[in-house]
Design an enzyme around this catalytic site. Structure first.
Site, PDB file in Angstrom:
ATOM      1  N   GLU A 129       0.834  -1.207   0.000  1.00 24.65           N
ATOM      2  CA  GLU A 129       0.000   0.000   0.000  1.00 24.65           C
ATOM      3  C   GLU A 129       0.868   1.257   0.000  1.00 24.65           C
ATOM      4  O   GLU A 129       0.706   2.162   0.828  1.00 24.65           O
ATOM      5  CB  GLU A 129      -0.968  -0.011   1.182  1.00 24.65           C
ATOM      6  CG  GLU A 129      -1.971  -1.155   1.097  1.00 24.65           C
ATOM      7  CD  GLU A 129      -3.095  -1.085   2.128  1.00 24.65           C
ATOM      8  OE1 GLU A 129      -3.065  -0.207   3.008  1.00 24.65           O
ATOM      9  OE2 GLU A 129      -4.024  -1.915   2.036  1.00 24.65           O
ATOM     10  N   GLU A 157      -5.021  -8.726  -0.722  1.00 22.30           N
ATOM     11  CA  GLU A 157      -5.865  -8.406   0.433  1.00 22.30           C
ATOM     12  C   GLU A 157      -7.302  -8.322  -0.047  1.00 22.30           C
ATOM     13  O   GLU A 157      -7.641  -7.466  -0.861  1.00 22.30           O
ATOM     14  CB  GLU A 157      -5.445  -7.084   1.102  1.00 22.30           C
ATOM     15  CG  GLU A 157      -4.120  -7.174   1.850  1.00 22.30           C
ATOM     16  CD  GLU A 157      -3.823  -5.935   2.694  1.00 22.30           C
ATOM     17  OE1 GLU A 157      -4.790  -5.262   3.150  1.00 22.30           O
ATOM     18  OE2 GLU A 157      -2.631  -5.632   2.891  1.00 22.30           O
TER      19      GLU A 157
END
Length: 541
Positions: free
Chosen positions: A208, A346
């Protein structure tokens, strides 16, 4: 599972319980029936291989995901092997976990691997700045993680620290894990208890990076990534597969710029002309979570919800298909041969934790989680030509878990049951399927009632996974496929008496799969009725 999951007696014994509420729901004939769904299976044309890694897992140092969930220490009264709890490893072996991503998550971009390799008594006490500044003992480090993988038979997916680390730190970690024993890095590994090099097939370059992993723009990340890609390698096993940080949800600009920047370009004015066709990455990640609606700040409850919240959550999960299709379309322009995998590392349900939750991001697990898992995995199976890895978040005690623990106790969740049911798809050949199904409508939400995916395994068995999103109506299903005549079929379904039925410690497991009755084969047509609010696996042999 049943009776507080008496794992000491073995998983097979735990699965052989008495009739449950789920069985009653499967056999119920009192509910109204939805219009017929038709599944056209193209058994005459082979699809891509469904990568086992689509059924991968994700472990982050967060809440009780690692400590108590996996690691209890050698001196614990909880049965363990070298500090790793036995009941958890047994449950994960049962579902054939192919790969595990570790150490994060946001935690990864603050993790310095050297803190977790010394004798545990000498390891520094850390602070988990990513999740509430909680203490981290560093008792579970590289050696413990690799031991854990060996106990369950899974591959490693290591996330290296880009946010607060360096190329040198990442390179030294890979050398420590994979270099031969006669090298300095290998000698250090041997001195810490493991002379043989480990296999490290997958490495994520950051996490991220657009957010907690560095607040980077795509241009900044691409520049960083290219430097890591030029320097990271392994010295044991197959060449490492690097996975670049991809988009959050629908950030298509990020995908565009990373795909453009992480390919080898020729100094040529012609658009999309490469030095060669080899990209600088094996995979590009995607993160997408399911909650009630589309508001990160109002995720909804994971227990005690009604039909509107059931439908809104399933509507969000169904958007996974759009995310995958649109990101894949961008990737296709730069990589028409589909060499770069889309790695959904994810995904899963993330609702608000209850006020009395025992640890951070702990969620009780309900039937809705099973339906979300089945729907999502069907989508990944159907996009297997591009999606070649996925990692549900997270494996134990954190959001959509497969396993929950409470001290010595352990239960498997409805999501675990789905992974157990769907493991037959791992490594099988996808069978394309066209779904003609009525709409399920609840308030402002309108969705296809039935989701499906199909595969054929090496033994020639046909497996069809069917999810009925309608919480009230069983769904009559007609499967049409050449070659069904003369074959036998059976089916098992996961359901429960209520949409918010949850698994509970010390209580019988309400989610044990139950046989579906009334399957009929007539020529090239197979008919059955799947229960309302259910995940069903049909096997034809």
């Amino acid at each position: 599972m049943a009776r507080r999951l008496a794992w000491v007696s073995g998983l097979a014994l735990a699965l052989s319980g008495a009739p449950t509420l789920a069985q009653s729901a499967v056999s119920s004939a009192s509910e109204a029936v939805a219009p017929r769904t038709t599944l056209l299976l193209h058994t005459d044309r082979a699809g891509p291989r469904i990568a086992p890694e689509i059924y991968g897992q994700f472990v982050e140092h967060l809440g009780r995901g690692v400590y108590e969930g996996i690691w209890v220490g050698e001196d614990s009264q909880i049965p363990n092997t070298r500090g790793i709890r036995n009941d958890v490893t047994q449950a994960l072996r049962q579902v054939k976990v192919p790969a595990i991503r570790w150490p994060g998550g946001c935690f990864a971009d603050g993790y310095h691997w050297r803190d977790g390799i010394r004798p545990r008594a000498k390891r520094p006490r850390g602070i988990n700045a990513a999740w509430g500044n909680t203490p981290d003992r560093n008792a579970f480090g590289t050696h413990e993680f690799m031991d854990f993988l060996g106990q369950i038979g899974a591959k490693s997916f290591i996330s290296v620290n880009v946010g607060s680390g360096s190329v040198r730190e990442a390179d030294e970690w890979l050398r420590y894990m994979t270099a031969p024993a006669e090298s300095s890095a290998g000698a250090e590994r041997a001195a810490n208890g493991h002379a043989a090099a480990w296999d490290v097939p997958y490495v994520g370059v950051g996490n991220e990076s657009w957010g907690c992993g560095g607040n980077m723009t795509p241009e900044t990340y691409v520049a960083q990534y290219r430097q890591y890609a030029a320097n990271l390698r392994t010295f044991h096993g197959d060449p490492v597969k690097l996975i670049a940080v991809g988009a959050d949800t629908d950030d298509y600009e990020w995908t565009e710029k990373v795909m453009a920047g992480a390919m080898k370009w020729r100094p040529n004015p012609t658009p999309l002309a490469y030095i060669d066709t080899k990209p600088l990455m094996w995979g590009l990640s995607l993160h997408f979570y399911t909650f009630t609606g589309n508001d990160w700040y109002a995720k909804g409850r994971n227990v005690g919800f009604g039909r509107d919240d059931w439908a809104k959550a399933l509507g969000r999960a169904q958007l996974t298909d759009e995310m995958v299709r649109r990101h894949s379309a961008i990737m296709d322009r730069y990589d028409p041969e589909k060499k770069v995998a889309l790695v959904v590392d994810e995904w899963g349900a993330w609702f608000n934790s209850e006020k009395d939750a025992p640890s951070a991001l702990y969620l009780e697990s309900t039937l809705r989680d099973a339906v979300i898992a089945g729907l999502s995995l069907n989508i990944f199976n159907n996009h297997a030509e591009r999606v070649r890895m996925a990692n549900i978040a997270q494996m134990v005690n954190v959001i959509q878990s497969l396993i929950l623990t409470r001290g010595k106790e352990m239960v498997v969740t409805p999501t675990w049951h789905v992974f157990d049911l769907y493991k037959v798809h791992q490594g099988a050949t996808q069978v394309p399927v066209d779904v003609d199904t009525p709409d399920y409508v609840q308030g402002t939400t309108r969705l296809p009632t039935v989701s499906a995916s199909a595969s054929r395994d090496a033994a020639g068995k046909l497996h069809v996974s069917i999810v009925n999103l309608d919480p009230d109506k069983p769904a009559p299903v007609e499967m049409v496929a050449t070659g069904l005549s003369g074959r036998r079929a059976q089916a098992s379904a996961i359901t429960a008496d209520r949409i918010d039925r949850k698994v509970e410690f010390g209580q019988p497991d309400p989610f044990l799969p139950q046989p579906v009755q009334g399957i009929a084969i007539d020529g090239d047509r197979l008919t059955l009725t799947v229960p309302a609010r259910s995940v069903t696996m049909v096997t034809v042999e």
